[in-house]
Design a protein around this motif. Structure first.
Motif, short mmCIF file in Angstrom:
data_model
loop_
_atom_site.label_atom_id
_atom_site.label_comp_id
_atom_site.label_asym_id
_atom_site.label_seq_id
_atom_site.Cartn_x
_atom_site.Cartn_y
_atom_site.Cartn_z
N ALA A 375 8.41 6.84 26.45
CA ALA A 375 9.48 7.64 25.85
C ALA A 375 9.12 8.01 24.42
O ALA A 375 8.75 7.15 23.62
N VAL A 376 9.22 9.29 24.12
CA VAL A 376 9.00 9.78 22.76
C VAL A 376 10.32 9.77 22.00
O VAL A 376 10.36 9.48 20.81
N GLN A 377 11.41 10.07 22.72
CA GLN A 377 12.72 10.22 22.09
C GLN A 377 13.83 10.03 23.11
O GLN A 377 13.75 10.57 24.22
N GLN A 378 14.84 9.22 22.77
CA GLN A 378 16.06 9.21 23.57
C GLN A 378 16.90 10.38 23.08
O GLN A 378 17.29 10.45 21.92
N ILE A 379 17.20 11.31 23.99
CA ILE A 379 17.88 12.56 23.59
C ILE A 379 19.39 12.35 23.52
O ILE A 379 20.02 12.70 22.52
N THR A 380 19.99 11.79 24.54
CA THR A 380 21.43 11.50 24.53
C THR A 380 21.62 9.99 24.45
O THR A 380 20.79 9.23 24.95
N SER A 381 22.70 9.56 23.86
CA SER A 381 22.96 8.12 23.75
C SER A 381 24.44 7.87 23.56
O SER A 381 25.19 8.74 23.11
N GLY A 382 24.86 6.68 23.94
CA GLY A 382 26.26 6.29 23.80
C GLY A 382 26.74 5.53 25.02
O GLY A 382 26.07 5.49 26.06
N ASP A 383 27.91 4.92 24.92
CA ASP A 383 28.48 4.15 26.02
C ASP A 383 29.23 5.06 26.99
O ASP A 383 30.43 4.94 27.20
N LYS A 397 14.81 24.76 21.49
CA LYS A 397 14.56 23.33 21.68
C LYS A 397 15.88 22.57 21.82
O LYS A 397 16.13 21.55 21.18
N VAL A 398 16.74 23.10 22.70
CA VAL A 398 18.08 22.55 22.90
C VAL A 398 18.29 22.22 24.38
O VAL A 398 17.92 23.01 25.26
N CYS A 399 18.85 21.04 24.65
CA CYS A 399 19.21 20.62 26.00
C CYS A 399 20.70 20.86 26.24
O CYS A 399 21.52 20.68 25.34
N TYR A 400 21.03 21.25 27.46
CA TYR A 400 22.43 21.41 27.86
C TYR A 400 22.72 20.42 28.98
O TYR A 400 21.93 20.30 29.94
N TYR A 401 23.82 19.72 28.85
CA TYR A 401 24.11 18.69 29.85
C TYR A 401 25.62 18.52 30.02
O TYR A 401 26.42 18.96 29.19
N GLU A 402 25.97 17.87 31.11
CA GLU A 402 27.37 17.53 31.42
C GLU A 402 27.52 16.03 31.27
O GLU A 402 26.60 15.27 31.61
N THR A 413 30.80 19.90 28.92
CA THR A 413 29.44 20.39 28.71
C THR A 413 29.09 20.31 27.23
O THR A 413 29.91 20.66 26.36
N TYR A 414 27.86 19.87 26.96
CA TYR A 414 27.39 19.69 25.59
C TYR A 414 26.02 20.34 25.42
O TYR A 414 25.28 20.55 26.40
N SER A 415 25.67 20.58 24.16
CA SER A 415 24.29 20.93 23.81
C SER A 415 23.80 19.91 22.79
O SER A 415 24.59 19.35 22.03
N ILE A 416 22.50 19.67 22.78
CA ILE A 416 21.91 18.73 21.83
C ILE A 416 20.45 19.11 21.62
O ILE A 416 19.78 19.58 22.55
N LYS A 417 19.97 18.92 20.42
CA LYS A 417 18.57 19.22 20.14
C LYS A 417 17.66 18.19 20.81
O LYS A 417 18.07 17.08 21.10
N LEU A 418 16.43 18.60 21.01
CA LEU A 418 15.46 17.75 21.69
C LEU A 418 15.23 16.43 20.96
O LEU A 418 14.90 15.41 21.57
N ASN A 419 15.45 16.44 19.63
CA ASN A 419 15.26 15.21 18.86
C ASN A 419 16.51 14.33 18.82
O ASN A 419 16.57 13.34 18.09
N GLY A 422 22.34 17.10 16.32
CA GLY A 422 23.05 18.37 16.45
C GLY A 422 23.86 18.53 17.73
O GLY A 422 24.00 19.63 18.25
N LYS A 423 24.41 17.43 18.23
CA LYS A 423 25.20 17.50 19.46
C LYS A 423 26.45 18.35 19.26
O LYS A 423 27.16 18.21 18.26
N LYS A 424 26.74 19.25 20.22
CA LYS A 424 27.92 20.10 20.15
C LYS A 424 28.68 20.06 21.47
O LYS A 424 28.07 20.09 22.55
N LEU A 425 30.00 19.97 21.37
CA LEU A 425 30.86 20.04 22.55
C LEU A 425 31.12 21.52 22.85
O LEU A 425 31.72 22.23 22.04
N ILE A 426 30.68 21.98 24.00
CA ILE A 426 30.80 23.39 24.35
C ILE A 426 32.12 23.68 25.06
O ILE A 426 32.70 24.76 24.90
#
Length: 737
Positions: A375-383, A397-402, A413-419, A422-426
């Motif tokens: 793993a280079v980077q954990q992109i999403t995190s939290g409980d 360089k943005v991921c979109y996920y549910e 639905t959210y977006s977050i940068k690869l690093n 910058g997480k955003k609630l869409i």
């Protein structure tokens, strides 16, 4: 002031009278409205495809006879791309699905699908060319399966009779690249029954990015044991040739602990017409649940999963030599989450990929290095759990996920940068969101619903500005005001361990009176990583029951989804034990409510839910008065290898786990009333389950009721069947509660 008070009092009386009058005059929901007339069905937008330019999309309209092009920016119609009514002599009358070639010069149309199993079907395919307005059949040699354009649009691969064919679009020619396909023996390019059902895919071939290779999976079923089902003449549809002597339909179905198919991976070279076998190791008793090309058009990724399903390896195979190396390994103390298999995304840099893991106890996205597998980077995190990976924008360089971050009951639905910054609630609206992005992620269409809002389809730009509502179902909302309808109310109930709280919803009877006592019907599914308690729209039989004076409740026990790995996998090796304990505990808690009649409690379910309802009636014989079990698993030894062993291992390893929680082994405890329902042609949960349970009930001298549906599969659907089934439920509940 006195007159003002009198006016207020009069106004209150008038308003209350109007409200009471409206309640008393509300229409009753009929079973025909629910099951046949589709009176309460919500509308949607179908056949939606983003075009290559990312600024237009298409939809399928007018009963599948038109493909219409729209502007993302305005939501307005641009033109009709295809209208079948203009082709008077065409063999195709309506479109079920369609696919553009990559250059959008042609459309591949699918029509007349004929179901095989849950995801598989045969169909008639046609090719429409824009330049000359030509519409021709893909092949005239029989129905096809899974027709797919090559990336350059010059060829179409498809399957027929367990063999793979390639159609040359420019010349109209057709070649057969496999020749050993045979029913119940060899499948090329399509998964066998258990892979299709439990690894949840239907297409087992893939074009390379440069269109030079076609990779495919070969399933050797020869050592898999056969299962037999009788198919009768029936009425809907009627099969006259089965009138006197029913058909003995046989197919390969590996049960828990039995032999599976041996799966190999091959790559066909388009230019030299040579097929090369890929190295997937020496172990034959393993799974190959996916193949996917990397960004390198000569390197194929192959998923290799051990039989216990707790170790996943991603291989990189050379298409020309067949040599393979392990790129990445994921291990889990329980089992690897198969719902992540489609998330693998290779980056354009050719050195990294995105995949999902439960390493920190929750399902999250990670960036990995292809050379080391680390793993280079954990992109999403939290409980909270990431529930769907929607895509990666290479430019930004943005991921979109549910995810179920706000609540396990909801999806946003959210977006977050690869690093990972910058997480955003869409999609901020509370409920269930399903988001579909355009090519290039410039626009998106969101499908939203909640317990109070039917499906609403809206178009947005990348900044989140709503451009247009494509469907709001306001007509349905207004219609429901005239019916005896009550929305769901969310609550939490204690589990059997006395500490864990379980998500639940309740529907109270129309004109609910808290001073009265009502019978309670609990509905549930309860299977691993499933969810029945969600903030999403539904209008179904439960509204009818509430109208008829029942309280209806639904409970998600331990083992269900969106609450982290330990919650959803705590049932490992003991399916049924904790779930049934929790359903019984929840029923006891509900029975303490003043408005619930504790002597009139029932539980029902379908498939895993039927397994649960029958087990709960046996174990909770002092709690439930009745249960309905539809297509239930009554002994996990009868169910398929992939699903059962994922959660239970094999019967040889875990006999106690299998036997201690199987309803057929608890018939002596039955006290309440039981209704068993099953279709004779259920290819998934065989009617063997119901027959074996009924035999044990008979030998234990336990009375029960049974309803069998001729030629019906796991869905028990067709003609008047579903209406009859639910009327049978109504009759049973009325007589036993």
């Amino acid at each position: 002031m006195k007159n003002f008070k009198q006016i207020l009092a009069l106004a209150f009386v008038l308003c209350f009278s109007a409200f009471t009058f409206a309640q008393q005059n509300a229409k009753k929901i009929s079973m025909e409205d629910l099951m046949q007339n589709r009176t309460f069905s919500s509308k949607s937008v179908y056949g939606l495809r983003s075009m290559k330019d990312g600024i237009h999309y298409t939809t399928l309209e007018e009963a599948g006879t038109k493909i219409v092009k729209y502007s993302f920016a305005t939501g307005k119609k641009v033109e009709t791309l295809l209208d079948l009514s203009t082709f008077k002599e065409a063999e195709i009358k309506n479109i079920s699905e369609y696919e553009f070639s990559s250059d959008e010069k042609r459309i591949l149309l699918m029509s007349n699908p004929e179901r095989i199993y849950r995801r598989s079907f045969t169909a008639d395919y046609f090719v429409f060319t824009f330049k000359n307005k030509e519409l021709v059949p893909l092949s005239k040699k029989g129905k096809q399966r899974l027709a797919t354009f090559s990336p350059n649009g010059n060829r179409i691969a498809f399957v027929r009779d367990n063999n793979i064919f390639i159609h040359n679009v420019l010349f109209g020619s057709e070649i057969k690249i496999t020749k050993d396909g045979e029913f119940n023996a060899i499948q090329n390019g399509t998964p066998d029954w258990v892979y299709e059902e439990e690894f949840e895919f239907n297409k087992a071939f893939a074009w390379s990015p440069d269109s030079e290779f076609l990779a495919y999976m070969k399933f050797d079923e020869s050592q898999v044991r056969m299962f037999n089902m009788n198919k009768f003449e029936g009425k809907y549809p009627q099969v006259k040739e089965n009138a006197l002597y029913p058909e003995n339909y046989t197919y390969k179905y590996p049960k828990a602990g039995e032999k599976n198919s041996e799966v190999s991976v091959w790559v066909y070279n388009i230019e030299d017409r040579i097929t090369k076998k890929m190295d997937v190791g020496e172990d034959k008793d393993q799974y190959i649940p996916r193949i996917k090309w990397s960004k390198n058009p000569k390197m194929l990724s192959i998923y290799r999963l051990n039989r216990l399903q707790n170790k996943l390896e991603l291989l990189l195979s050379n298409a020309k030599t067949g040599e393979s190396d392990v790129m990445y390994t994921q291990e889990n103390k329980y089992y690897v989450e198969e719902g992540n298999f489609d998330f693998l995304t290779f980056l354009d840099n050719g050195t990294q990929f995105i995949y999902a893991s439960e390493d920190d106890g929750f399902n999250h996205l990670y960036l990995y290095d292809m050379a080391t597998g680390k793993a280079v980077q954990q992109i999403t995190s939290g409980d909270w759990d990431m529930t769907d990976f929607l895509g990666f924008d290479e430019n930004k360089k943005v991921c979109y996920y549910e995810a179920a971050e706000i609540s396990p009951l909801e999806r946003n639905t959210y977006s977050i940068k690869l690093n990972g910054t910058g997480k955003k609630l869409i999609t901020p609206e509370r409920g269930t969101n399903r988001t579909v992005f355009s090519e290039g992620y410039k626009f998106y269409i969101n499908y939203f619903s909640s317990v109070k809002q039917p499906n609403r389809v809206s178009l947005y730009n990348y900044k989140g500005k709503q451009i247009r509502v494509l469907e709001d179902n306001n007509e349905l909302i207004e219609k429901l005001k005239n019916y005896q309808y009550n929305p769901k109310e969310f609550t939490m109930l204690p589990s059997a361990d006395g500490m864990t709280m379980l998500n639940a919803w309740i529907i109270k009877p129309y004109n609910f009176d808290s001073s009265k006592k009502y019978p309670l019907v609990i509905t549930q599914y309860s299977g691993p990583n499933s969810q029945s308690v969600e903030n999403s729209w539904s209008f179904d039989w439960y509204q009818y029951l509430a109208q008829e004076g029942y309280v209806v409740a639904c409970v998600d026990p331990r083992g269900t989804g969106a609450r982290g790995q330990e919650f959803r996998k705590c049932t490992y090796m003991q399916l049924g034990r904790l779930e049934s304990d929790d359903q019984i505990a929840a029923a006891k808690a509900l029975a303490e409510e003043a408005y619930i009649d504790e002597n009139r409690l029932a539980i029902w379910g379908w498939s895993y839910g039927g397994f649960m309802s029958s087990l709960c009636l046996e174990k909770g014989n002092d709690v439930f008065a009745a249960a309905i079990a539809v297509a239930p698993v009554t002994n996990w030894r009868y169910y398929d290898s992939v699903y059962t062993e994922r959660f239970m291992r094999t019967p040889q390893e875990n006999a106690k786990g299998y036997d201690d929680n199987s309803p057929i082994n608890h018939v002596d405890k039955l006290k309440g009333s039981l209704l068993l329902c099953h279709g004779t042609a259920d290819d998934n949960v065989h009617i063997q389950n119901t027959y074996e349970l009924s035999e044990r009930l008979v030998q234990a001298d336990k009375q029960f009721e049974m309803q069998i549906y001729t030629n019906r599969n796991h869905s028990i659907y067709g003609g008047n069947t579903r209406l009859h089934l639910y009327k049978r439920f109504n009759k049973f509940l009325k007589e036993n509660l």
